[in-house]
Structures are given as structure tokens and as C-alpha cells.
Scaffold this motif. Structure first.
Motif, PDB file in Angstrom:
ATOM      1  N   GLY A  63       3.944  14.091  -4.059  1.00 61.01           N
ATOM      2  CA  GLY A  63       4.348  14.768  -2.835  1.00 61.01           C
ATOM      3  C   GLY A  63       3.871  16.206  -2.775  1.00 61.01           C
ATOM      4  O   GLY A  63       4.132  16.912  -1.820  1.00 61.01           O
ATOM      5  N   LYS A  64       3.172  16.691  -3.752  1.00 65.49           N
ATOM      6  CA  LYS A  64       2.695  18.068  -3.801  1.00 65.49           C
ATOM      7  C   LYS A  64       1.201  18.141  -3.481  1.00 65.49           C
ATOM      8  O   LYS A  64       0.505  18.995  -3.990  1.00 65.49           O
ATOM      9  N   VAL A  65       0.711  17.256  -2.655  1.00 59.76           N
ATOM     10  CA  VAL A  65      -0.714  17.199  -2.355  1.00 59.76           C
ATOM     11  C   VAL A  65      -1.150  18.417  -1.558  1.00 59.76           C
ATOM     12  O   VAL A  65      -2.173  19.025  -1.831  1.00 59.76           O
ATOM     13  N   ASP A  66      -0.356  18.817  -0.584  1.00 57.25           N
ATOM     14  CA  ASP A  66      -0.724  19.922   0.299  1.00 57.25           C
ATOM     15  C   ASP A  66      -0.092  21.235  -0.150  1.00 57.25           C
ATOM     16  O   ASP A  66       0.375  22.020   0.657  1.00 57.25           O
ATOM     17  N   LEU A 115       0.818  -1.199   0.000  1.00 61.59           N
ATOM     18  CA  LEU A 115       0.000   0.000   0.000  1.00 61.59           C
ATOM     19  C   LEU A 115       0.864   1.267   0.000  1.00 61.59           C
ATOM     20  O   LEU A 115       0.576   2.229  -0.714  1.00 61.59           O
ATOM     21  N   LYS A 116       1.927   1.278   0.799  1.00 60.87           N
ATOM     22  CA  LYS A 116       2.828   2.428   0.848  1.00 60.87           C
ATOM     23  C   LYS A 116       3.508   2.638  -0.498  1.00 60.87           C
ATOM     24  O   LYS A 116       3.645   3.762  -0.973  1.00 60.87           O
ATOM     25  N   ALA A 117       3.956   1.546  -1.116  1.00 60.90           N
ATOM     26  CA  ALA A 117       4.624   1.647  -2.410  1.00 60.90           C
ATOM     27  C   ALA A 117       3.667   2.191  -3.465  1.00 60.90           C
ATOM     28  O   ALA A 117       4.037   3.042  -4.278  1.00 60.90           O
ATOM     29  N   ARG A 118       2.434   1.727  -3.453  1.00 61.46           N
ATOM     30  CA  ARG A 118       1.449   2.183  -4.411  1.00 61.46           C
ATOM     31  C   ARG A 118       1.119   3.665  -4.189  1.00 61.46           C
ATOM     32  O   ARG A 118       0.940   4.424  -5.133  1.00 61.46           O
ATOM     33  N   ARG A 119       1.064   4.087  -2.934  1.00 56.15           N
ATOM     34  CA  ARG A 119       0.764   5.479  -2.620  1.00 56.15           C
ATOM     35  C   ARG A 119       1.855   6.396  -3.156  1.00 56.15           C
ATOM     36  O   ARG A 119       1.584   7.433  -3.734  1.00 56.15           O
ATOM     37  N   HIS A 120       3.125   6.013  -2.987  1.00 55.44           N
ATOM     38  CA  HIS A 120       4.225   6.854  -3.451  1.00 55.44           C
ATOM     39  C   HIS A 120       4.312   6.874  -4.973  1.00 55.44           C
ATOM     40  O   HIS A 120       4.783   7.840  -5.557  1.00 55.44           O
ATOM     41  N   ASP A 121       3.857   5.828  -5.622  1.00 54.13           N
ATOM     42  CA  ASP A 121       3.865   5.803  -7.084  1.00 54.13           C
ATOM     43  C   ASP A 121       2.847   6.783  -7.658  1.00 54.13           C
ATOM     44  O   ASP A 121       3.108   7.447  -8.652  1.00 54.13           O
TER      45      ASP A 121
END
Length: 95
Positions: A32-35, A22-28
Motif C-alpha cells: 500500500g506504500k506504492v505512491d 487478481l485483486k487478492a494477488r495484488r494485495h498480497d
């Protein structure tokens, strides 16, 4: 896309994934510019002709004349001929 809420759902065994997956999929998916701050992003945009700092306004502001009134609804100054309600000081446009 429509969601079918009557369709059978996956059981825990079918939907179980490891935290690492799940973490790997999230980073893919995310960069990192969500906020990102909208104000900061807007300040970086420059529109052509938007810099008016060197311009000087040449408008003469005159005080309200004796034959004018300020509408208590729209707060614009009108000539007395536009007065619709003398007690409430409402112009014909707002009446």
C-alpha cells in the motif's frame, strides 16, 4: 532475465483468471506504500552532523576588485592574468 518473444503465448482459456484472484494477488504483493512521496520520505532521514542551524558562517565577501573580471562562461571571478578573450570576457579555463 531474457524474454523469448518467439515462444508461444498462452491462449485466453489458459490465462483466464477471475477478478477476485487478481485483486487478492495484488494485495498480497503490495503493502500500500506504492505512491509514497519521496520528499516526505527524505525528510524523515536524519544524517549525523547534518543540523547546521546553530552554525554561523565567518566568510567575508568582498566586491570585485579593479584587477578582476567575471568570466561570461563559468561566471567565476578571476584575476586579469586569467583573461583569455578580452572582448568576450572568457577565462583561460573556459577558452
Amino acid at each position: 532475465m531474457a524474454t523469448d518473444y518467439d515462444a508461444p503465448r498462452k491462449t485466453e482459456e489458459e490465462s483466464e483468471e477471475s477478478i477476485e484472484e487478481l485483486k487478492a494477488r495484488r494485495h498480497d504483493k503490495n503493502s500500500g506504500k506504492v505512491d509514497e512521496d519521496e520528499t516526505e520520505a527524505a525528510e524523515s532521514f536524519e544524517l549525523p552532523g547534518a543540523d547546521l542551524s546553530h552554525e554561523e558562517l565567518a566568510v567575508e565577501v568582498k566586491p570585485k576588485q579593479s584587477d578582476e573580471f567575471t568570466c561570461m562562461s563559468c561566471f567565476l571571478v578571476h584575476h586579469r592574468s586569467q583573461l583569455a578573450d578580452e572582448k568576450k570576457l572568457i577565462c583561460k579555463d573556459c577558452a
